[in-house]
Motif scaffolding. Structure first.
Motif, PDB file in Angstrom:
ATOM      1  N   ILE A   1       0.838  -1.208   0.000  1.00  0.00           N
ATOM      2  CA  ILE A   1       0.000   0.000   0.000  1.00  0.00           C
ATOM      3  C   ILE A   1       0.868   1.251   0.000  1.00  0.00           C
ATOM      4  CG2 ILE A   1      -1.660   1.331   1.366  1.00  0.00           C
ATOM      5  CD1 ILE A   1      -2.826  -1.325   2.339  1.00  0.00           C
ATOM      6  N   ILE A   2       1.892   1.266   0.840  1.00  0.00           N
ATOM      7  CA  ILE A   2       2.779   2.433   0.928  1.00  0.00           C
ATOM      8  C   ILE A   2       3.524   2.655  -0.381  1.00  0.00           C
ATOM      9  CG2 ILE A   2       4.798   3.371   2.105  1.00  0.00           C
ATOM     10  CD1 ILE A   2       3.872   1.902   4.627  1.00  0.00           C
ATOM     11  N   VAL A   3       4.052   1.568  -0.963  1.00  0.00           N
ATOM     12  CA  VAL A   3       4.782   1.682  -2.233  1.00  0.00           C
ATOM     13  C   VAL A   3       3.873   2.218  -3.331  1.00  0.00           C
ATOM     14  CG1 VAL A   3       5.920   0.357  -4.054  1.00  0.00           C
ATOM     15  CG2 VAL A   3       6.464  -0.095  -1.657  1.00  0.00           C
ATOM     16  N   SER A   4       2.634   1.741  -3.373  1.00  0.00           N
ATOM     17  CA  SER A   4       1.689   2.212  -4.385  1.00  0.00           C
ATOM     18  C   SER A   4       1.431   3.707  -4.234  1.00  0.00           C
ATOM     19  CB  SER A   4       0.378   1.427  -4.269  1.00  0.00           C
ATOM     20  OG  SER A   4      -0.594   1.908  -5.167  1.00  0.00           O
TER      21      SER A   4
ATOM     22  N   ILE B   1      -2.928  -0.916  -6.636  1.00  0.00           N
ATOM     23  CA  ILE B   1      -2.495  -1.926  -5.670  1.00  0.00           C
ATOM     24  C   ILE B   1      -3.008  -1.600  -4.269  1.00  0.00           C
ATOM     25  CG2 ILE B   1      -0.462  -2.822  -4.469  1.00  0.00           C
ATOM     26  CD1 ILE B   1       1.021  -2.810  -7.081  1.00  0.00           C
ATOM     27  N   ALA B   2      -2.950  -0.332  -3.878  1.00  0.00           N
ATOM     28  CA  ALA B   2      -3.355   0.052  -2.517  1.00  0.00           C
ATOM     29  C   ALA B   2      -4.810  -0.311  -2.227  1.00  0.00           C
ATOM     30  CB  ALA B   2      -3.090   1.538  -2.292  1.00  0.00           C
TER      31      ALA B   2
ATOM     32  N   TYR C   1      -6.629  -2.525  -3.670  1.00  0.00           N
ATOM     33  CA  TYR C   1      -6.731  -3.980  -3.734  1.00  0.00           C
ATOM     34  C   TYR C   1      -6.233  -4.603  -2.436  1.00  0.00           C
ATOM     35  CZ  TYR C   1      -7.031  -8.422  -6.271  1.00  0.00           C
ATOM     36  OH  TYR C   1      -7.397  -9.679  -6.692  1.00  0.00           O
ATOM     37  N   CYS C   2      -5.133  -4.080  -1.914  1.00  0.00           N
ATOM     38  CA  CYS C   2      -4.572  -4.617  -0.671  1.00  0.00           C
ATOM     39  C   CYS C   2      -5.462  -4.290   0.534  1.00  0.00           C
ATOM     40  CB  CYS C   2      -3.161  -4.067  -0.453  1.00  0.00           C
ATOM     41  SG  CYS C   2      -1.925  -4.753  -1.575  1.00  0.00           S
ATOM     42  N   VAL C   3      -6.120  -3.142   0.511  1.00  0.00           N
ATOM     43  CA  VAL C   3      -7.084  -2.830   1.570  1.00  0.00           C
ATOM     44  C   VAL C   3      -8.195  -3.876   1.581  1.00  0.00           C
ATOM     45  CG1 VAL C   3      -8.823  -1.177   2.338  1.00  0.00           C
ATOM     46  CG2 VAL C   3      -6.581  -0.366   1.609  1.00  0.00           C
ATOM     47  N   GLY C   4      -8.641  -4.282   0.403  1.00  0.00           N
ATOM     48  CA  GLY C   4      -9.645  -5.337   0.316  1.00  0.00           C
ATOM     49  C   GLY C   4      -9.134  -6.668   0.839  1.00  0.00           C
ATOM     50  N   ILE C   5      -7.862  -6.980   0.575  1.00  0.00           N
ATOM     51  CA  ILE C   5      -7.280  -8.224   1.090  1.00  0.00           C
ATOM     52  C   ILE C   5      -7.271  -8.213   2.618  1.00  0.00           C
ATOM     53  CG2 ILE C   5      -5.119  -9.523   1.286  1.00  0.00           C
ATOM     54  CD1 ILE C   5      -4.536  -8.846  -1.606  1.00  0.00           C
ATOM     55  N   LEU C   6      -6.890  -7.097   3.211  1.00  0.00           N
ATOM     56  CA  LEU C   6      -6.873  -7.000   4.673  1.00  0.00           C
ATOM     57  C   LEU C   6      -8.279  -7.131   5.250  1.00  0.00           C
ATOM     58  CD1 LEU C   6      -4.304  -4.091   5.200  1.00  0.00           C
ATOM     59  CD2 LEU C   6      -3.923  -6.536   5.540  1.00  0.00           C
TER      60      LEU C   6
ATOM     61  N   SER D   1      -2.045  10.875  -4.233  1.00  0.00           N
ATOM     62  CA  SER D   1      -1.454   9.699  -3.592  1.00  0.00           C
ATOM     63  C   SER D   1      -2.445   8.939  -2.737  1.00  0.00           C
ATOM     64  CB  SER D   1      -0.256  10.128  -2.727  1.00  0.00           C
ATOM     65  OG  SER D   1       0.725  10.780  -3.503  1.00  0.00           O
ATOM     66  N   PHE D   2      -3.376   9.637  -2.089  1.00  0.00           N
ATOM     67  CA  PHE D   2      -4.183   8.993  -1.050  1.00  0.00           C
ATOM     68  C   PHE D   2      -5.672   8.856  -1.366  1.00  0.00           C
ATOM     69  CE2 PHE D   2      -0.549  10.790   1.296  1.00  0.00           C
ATOM     70  CZ  PHE D   2      -0.082   9.634   1.912  1.00  0.00           C
ATOM     71  N   HIS D   3      -6.185   9.499  -2.412  1.00  0.00           N
ATOM     72  CA  HIS D   3      -7.646   9.490  -2.560  1.00  0.00           C
ATOM     73  C   HIS D   3      -8.188   8.101  -2.907  1.00  0.00           C
ATOM     74  CE1 HIS D   3      -6.819   9.951  -6.928  1.00  0.00           C
ATOM     75  NE2 HIS D   3      -8.033   9.453  -7.102  1.00  0.00           N
ATOM     76  N   ARG D   4      -7.447   7.287  -3.647  1.00  0.00           N
ATOM     77  CA  ARG D   4      -7.911   5.929  -3.943  1.00  0.00           C
ATOM     78  C   ARG D   4      -7.960   5.086  -2.671  1.00  0.00           C
ATOM     79  NH1 ARG D   4      -4.684   7.478  -8.199  1.00  0.00           N
ATOM     80  NH2 ARG D   4      -5.551   7.248 -10.302  1.00  0.00           N
ATOM     81  N   THR D   5      -6.907   5.189  -1.866  1.00  0.00           N
ATOM     82  CA  THR D   5      -6.864   4.424  -0.624  1.00  0.00           C
ATOM     83  C   THR D   5      -7.923   4.897   0.354  1.00  0.00           C
ATOM     84  OG1 THR D   5      -4.467   4.195  -0.948  1.00  0.00           O
ATOM     85  CG2 THR D   5      -5.338   3.625   1.221  1.00  0.00           C
TER      86      THR D   5
END
Length: 318
Positions: free
Chosen positions: A53-56, A98-99, A101-106, A161-165
């Motif tokens: 998430i951070i890298v994305s 990716i961010a 998507y990874c939030v959904g995985i968590l 950087s952050f609006h998608r997450t």
């Protein structure tokens, strides 16, 4: 060929919006690198997910700065070349997605390992407030820019950087609360049965709706002044026509193919003869179950489980 879309610099394709299909599959395959560690070493897997998430987010900020891109697509500053560059670097490629998507995985990991999660009232209030802030800041954070105001450099980079997450976190909170029986009136509304047939039409509506919009715009013979009423009117019209066309497409293509698939594979399904195991898989009749050791378990239909005299037992592990 569609799987090259996320990395293909040629954007002149007849199904440009099909980038989502390619990106979704690419992220689905890449998720193995996270899911396998989560299964074996949960802390390591969760750490890798947070790192991804951070890298994305960092990559989005860097691309926005290096390529001198707007924080999001701003149609008030309509420039076809700029929009194409935004698609190329921050929309079609898998890395910016990716961010979320990874939030959904968590979220999925949390629901599987803690299906009976209960939160105190204070935590729920704080969580809902934070979720609304995340979603509304994403929706209205670009309002001033779409009104013609100059983009502040720092605010633009942060928003890009952050609006998608932020949006995915807000939606994830709603999903977790509804899945654990703490969604309140939102869970009640989202459980309306009218959404079941509409939900089955969403994918075809997604594939068809750009052509509905292009057909409308291509048939215009006059100049229209865009305002809120006009845009709402066009949105409602596009929505209804897209879903009506999607219904026809579903009846002519998707439904017959799904029925054919069921017919072909029915003989290989050992449970096909057992009516108790073939009940509806509606989300309203499902629950996430896990063993006492909190390892990952599958989604099980509790009506079917009880009919077999088994209570709260995980049938299999991933």
């Amino acid at each position: 060929m569609s799987q090259k879309k996320g990395f293909n610099e040629d954007l002149s394709q007849c199904l440009t919006h099909a980038w989502y299909i390619a990106t979704d599959l690419q992220l689905y395959i890449a998720a193995i690198l996270i899911l396998l560690p989560i299964l074996r070493w949960p802390k390591v897997g969760i750490s890798l997910t947070v790192l991804a998430i951070i890298v994305s987010q960092i990559s989005i900020g860097v691309q926005t700065y290096v390529q001198d891109l707007d924080p999001t697509m701003l149609f008030v500053r309509f420039n076809p070349a700029d929009i194409t560059r935004h698609w190329k670097y921050l929309y079609f490629t898998p890395l910016p997605h990716i961010a979320p998507y990874c939030v959904g995985i968590l979220a999925g990991y949390l629901l599987v390992t803690r299906p009976n999660l209960k939160m105190p009232a204070a935590a729920q209030i704080i969580g809902w407030i934070a979720a609304f802030i995340c979603c509304f800041s994403t929706l209205y954070g670009a309002h001033n820019w779409n009104s013609g105001k100059e983009i502040n450099f720092a605010a633009g980079i942060l928003y890009a950087s952050f609006h998608r997450t932020a949006w995915s976190i807000g939606i994830t909170w709603m999903i977790v609360c509804c899945a654990t029986g703490q969604g309140g009136v939102i869970n009640y509304i989202l459980s309306w049965k009218i959404f079941i047939p509409l939900g089955r039409l969403t994918f075809i509506a997604y594939l068809i709706h750009p052509y509905i919009q292009q057909k409308f715009m291509g048939n215009l013979r006059h100049i229209f002044e865009m305002d809120h009423f006009f845009m709402v009117w066009i949105f409602i019209g596009d929505l209804w026509v897209s879903y009506a066309t999607a219904f026809a497409g579903s009846m002519l293509v998707e439904a017959p193919m799904m029925q054919l698939e069921k017919t072909i594979f029915r003989s290989g399904n050992k449970n096909a003869q057992n009516p108790s195991l073939n009940r509806s898989n509606s989300i309203l009749k499902q629950t996430l179950t896990s063993e006492k050791n909190a390892k990952i378990a599958i989604i099980a239909d509790m009506d079917s489980v009880k009919s077999l005299g088994i209570d709260n037992v995980s049938h299999s592990k991933l």
